[in-house]
Scaffold this motif. Structure first.
Motif, PDB file in Angstrom:
ATOM      1  N   GLU A   1     -32.881  77.608  25.425  1.00 45.39           N
ATOM      2  CA  GLU A   1     -33.497  77.446  26.738  1.00 45.39           C
ATOM      3  C   GLU A   1     -34.915  77.988  26.775  1.00 45.39           C
ATOM      4  OE1 GLU A   1     -30.679  79.082  29.479  1.00 45.39           O
ATOM      5  OE2 GLU A   1     -29.256  77.448  29.127  1.00 45.39           O
ATOM      6  N   ALA A   2     -35.213  78.970  25.912  1.00 38.56           N
ATOM      7  CA  ALA A   2     -36.566  79.531  25.824  1.00 38.56           C
ATOM      8  C   ALA A   2     -37.481  78.680  24.936  1.00 38.56           C
ATOM      9  CB  ALA A   2     -36.503  80.962  25.294  1.00 38.56           C
ATOM     10  N   GLY A   3     -36.938  77.621  24.365  1.00 38.96           N
ATOM     11  CA  GLY A   3     -37.739  76.749  23.512  1.00 38.96           C
ATOM     12  C   GLY A   3     -37.940  77.278  22.106  1.00 38.96           C
ATOM     13  N   MET A   4     -37.096  78.178  21.668  1.00 41.97           N
ATOM     14  CA  MET A   4     -37.213  78.776  20.346  1.00 41.97           C
ATOM     15  C   MET A   4     -36.172  78.249  19.358  1.00 41.97           C
ATOM     16  SD  MET A   4     -39.812  80.730  20.538  1.00 41.97           S
ATOM     17  CE  MET A   4     -39.722  81.758  19.097  1.00 41.97           C
ATOM     18  N   LEU A   5     -35.296  77.357  19.816  1.00 40.53           N
ATOM     19  CA  LEU A   5     -34.235  76.866  18.950  1.00 40.53           C
ATOM     20  C   LEU A   5     -33.978  75.395  19.263  1.00 40.53           C
ATOM     21  CD1 LEU A   5     -31.448  78.524  17.367  1.00 40.53           C
ATOM     22  CD2 LEU A   5     -30.632  76.774  18.910  1.00 40.53           C
ATOM     23  N   GLY A   6     -33.891  74.606  18.219  1.00 42.54           N
ATOM     24  CA  GLY A   6     -33.546  73.196  18.344  1.00 42.54           C
ATOM     25  C   GLY A   6     -32.328  72.904  17.484  1.00 42.54           C
ATOM     26  N   VAL A   7     -31.813  71.701  17.615  1.00 37.24           N
ATOM     27  CA  VAL A   7     -30.626  71.296  16.874  1.00 37.24           C
ATOM     28  C   VAL A   7     -30.950  70.029  16.104  1.00 37.24           C
ATOM     29  CG1 VAL A   7     -28.258  70.435  17.119  1.00 37.24           C
ATOM     30  CG2 VAL A   7     -29.045  72.314  18.542  1.00 37.24           C
ATOM     31  N   TRP A   8     -30.485  69.963  14.843  1.00 37.93           N
ATOM     32  CA  TRP A   8     -30.656  68.716  14.092  1.00 37.93           C
ATOM     33  C   TRP A   8     -29.320  68.034  13.888  1.00 37.93           C
ATOM     34  CZ3 TRP A   8     -28.701  67.915   9.143  1.00 37.93           C
ATOM     35  CH2 TRP A   8     -28.500  69.019   8.317  1.00 37.93           C
ATOM     36  N   LEU A   9     -29.392  66.695  13.929  1.00 39.53           N
ATOM     37  CA  LEU A   9     -28.212  65.852  13.854  1.00 39.53           C
ATOM     38  C   LEU A   9     -28.234  65.011  12.590  1.00 39.53           C
ATOM     39  CD1 LEU A   9     -28.506  64.409  17.487  1.00 39.53           C
ATOM     40  CD2 LEU A   9     -27.366  66.524  16.788  1.00 39.53           C
ATOM     41  N   THR A  10     -27.060  64.602  12.165  1.00 39.35           N
ATOM     42  CA  THR A  10     -26.948  63.659  11.055  1.00 39.35           C
ATOM     43  C   THR A  10     -26.729  62.268  11.634  1.00 39.35           C
ATOM     44  OG1 THR A  10     -24.572  64.001  10.897  1.00 39.35           O
ATOM     45  CG2 THR A  10     -25.974  65.399   9.505  1.00 39.35           C
ATOM     46  N   GLY A  11     -26.795  61.265  10.806  1.00 38.03           N
ATOM     47  CA  GLY A  11     -26.630  59.891  11.250  1.00 38.03           C
ATOM     48  C   GLY A  11     -25.242  59.555  11.757  1.00 38.03           C
ATOM     49  N   ASP A  12     -24.245  60.357  11.393  1.00 38.34           N
ATOM     50  CA  ASP A  12     -22.882  60.073  11.841  1.00 38.34           C
ATOM     51  C   ASP A  12     -22.448  60.943  13.013  1.00 38.34           C
ATOM     52  OD1 ASP A  12     -22.714  62.437  10.444  1.00 38.34           O
ATOM     53  OD2 ASP A  12     -21.017  61.843   9.212  1.00 38.34           O
TER      54      ASP A  12
ATOM     55  N   ASP B   1     -31.896  63.937  11.124  1.00 35.51           N
ATOM     56  CA  ASP B   1     -32.132  64.006   9.687  1.00 35.51           C
ATOM     57  C   ASP B   1     -31.967  62.638   9.040  1.00 35.51           C
ATOM     58  OD1 ASP B   1     -32.638  65.298   7.223  1.00 35.51           O
ATOM     59  OD2 ASP B   1     -30.490  65.384   6.804  1.00 35.51           O
ATOM     60  N   PHE B   2     -32.948  62.284   8.209  1.00 35.52           N
ATOM     61  CA  PHE B   2     -32.887  61.079   7.390  1.00 35.52           C
ATOM     62  C   PHE B   2     -32.691  61.543   5.946  1.00 35.52           C
ATOM     63  CE2 PHE B   2     -34.881  59.540  11.173  1.00 35.52           C
ATOM     64  CZ  PHE B   2     -34.509  58.215  11.271  1.00 35.52           C
ATOM     65  N   PRO B   3     -31.439  61.575   5.441  1.00 35.07           N
ATOM     66  CA  PRO B   3     -31.209  62.070   4.078  1.00 35.07           C
ATOM     67  C   PRO B   3     -31.841  61.175   3.015  1.00 35.07           C
ATOM     68  CG  PRO B   3     -29.194  61.161   4.988  1.00 35.07           C
ATOM     69  CD  PRO B   3     -30.208  61.149   6.091  1.00 35.07           C
ATOM     70  N   LYS B   4     -31.923  59.874   3.301  1.00 32.82           N
ATOM     71  CA  LYS B   4     -32.575  58.891   2.421  1.00 32.82           C
ATOM     72  C   LYS B   4     -33.355  57.944   3.312  1.00 32.82           C
ATOM     73  CE  LYS B   4     -28.742  58.778  -0.838  1.00 32.82           C
ATOM     74  NZ  LYS B   4     -27.751  57.913  -1.474  1.00 32.82           N
TER      75      LYS B   4
ATOM     76  N   ALA C   1     -38.083  63.364  13.822  1.00 31.25           N
ATOM     77  CA  ALA C   1     -37.502  62.790  12.608  1.00 31.25           C
ATOM     78  C   ALA C   1     -37.788  63.752  11.465  1.00 31.25           C
ATOM     79  CB  ALA C   1     -38.108  61.426  12.317  1.00 31.25           C
ATOM     80  N   ILE C   2     -36.739  64.181  10.756  1.00 30.23           N
ATOM     81  CA  ILE C   2     -36.896  65.090   9.621  1.00 30.23           C
ATOM     82  C   ILE C   2     -36.227  64.482   8.401  1.00 30.23           C
ATOM     83  CG2 ILE C   2     -37.013  67.156  11.083  1.00 30.23           C
ATOM     84  CD1 ILE C   2     -34.109  67.780  10.278  1.00 30.23           C
TER      85      ILE C   2
ATOM     86  N   GLN D   1     -41.793  64.418  10.882  1.00 29.92           N
ATOM     87  CA  GLN D   1     -41.968  65.516   9.944  1.00 29.92           C
ATOM     88  C   GLN D   1     -41.592  65.066   8.531  1.00 29.92           C
ATOM     89  OE1 GLN D   1     -39.865  69.071  11.042  1.00 29.92           O
ATOM     90  NE2 GLN D   1     -40.214  70.057   9.095  1.00 29.92           N
ATOM     91  N   PRO D   2     -42.566  64.513   7.784  1.00 29.04           N
ATOM     92  CA  PRO D   2     -42.277  64.169   6.383  1.00 29.04           C
ATOM     93  C   PRO D   2     -42.045  65.453   5.573  1.00 29.04           C
ATOM     94  CG  PRO D   2     -44.359  63.195   7.129  1.00 29.04           C
ATOM     95  CD  PRO D   2     -43.919  64.166   8.167  1.00 29.04           C
ATOM     96  N   HIS D   3     -41.412  65.310   4.415  1.00 30.34           N
ATOM     97  CA  HIS D   3     -41.234  66.470   3.538  1.00 30.34           C
ATOM     98  C   HIS D   3     -42.583  67.133   3.291  1.00 30.34           C
ATOM     99  CE1 HIS D   3     -37.036  66.152   2.599  1.00 30.34           C
ATOM    100  NE2 HIS D   3     -37.147  64.909   2.183  1.00 30.34           N
TER     101      HIS D   3
END
Length: 181
Positions: A55-66, A85-88, A113-114, A134-136
């Motif tokens: 809620e303070a904007g210091m933490l986000g969540v990343w998801l997978t395609g499934d 996350d884009f693993p490939k 996009a990570i 966000q590219p590698h």
């Protein structure tokens, strides 16, 4: 510090992506201080401890395609940043996740996009609703990123370029000669 493209501008990034090692467990992993993007599993297990940071904007969540977005629907208001996350580069499920977050769930926060994010896909990612790419780290230098942001829309119409400003409504098509005025 890695470089990202946020709303059409190249800038440094303060966020760190937390990835679990094979022997790490979501319940026991320590989330470091600072701006961190954690896997959905960590968020689900440690939500009571992490909600204030989100809620303070210091933490986000990343998801997978499934990821089943229905599991995250109640938490969307608390999350100012969601990453996909884009693993490939060939895994297109992240495009569907982004589109669903923007349209079906009305998510208005930063959508990033990570992973294996290629410059050839920037336009399509923005069209699906991503506001940050966000590219590698180290994959592209600044000049390559700038060139990717001003490349032609297609090879048959080299005078028409796109500008990446924000999710789908921010893409504008204009002939190159108009941008010189």
């Amino acid at each position: 510090m890695s470089q990202i493209i946020k709303r059409g501008r190249i800038q440094g990034d303060e966020w760190k992506v937390l990835r679990l090692a094979e022997n790490d467990e979501a319940a026991t992993v320590v989330v470091p201080a600072g701006r961190v993007i954690v896997p959905l599993e960590v968020w689900q297990v440690q939500r009571p401890q992490l909600a204030g940071r989100a809620e303070a904007g210091m933490l986000g969540v990343w998801l997978t395609g499934d990821t089943d977005l229905a599991e995250l629907a109640e938490d969307l208001a608390a999350l100012q940043l969601i990453a996909v996350d884009f693993p490939k580069f060939t895994d297109g499920r992240g495009y569907s996740i982004a589109t669903q977050l923007r349209t079906r769930y009305g998510y208005a926060g930063e959508l990033r996009a990570i992973g294996d994010v290629l410059c050839d896909q920037f336009f399509f990612m923005i069209r699906c609703g991503f506001s940050t790419l966000q590219p590698h780290e180290g994959r592209y230098n600044r000049a390559q990123l700038e060139a990717a942001l001003t490349r032609p829309v297609c090879s048959r119409c080299p005078g028409w370029r796109y500008t990446l400003t924000s999710h789908s409504a921010g893409i504008s098509y204009a002939p190159t000669y108009r941008s010189r005025i």
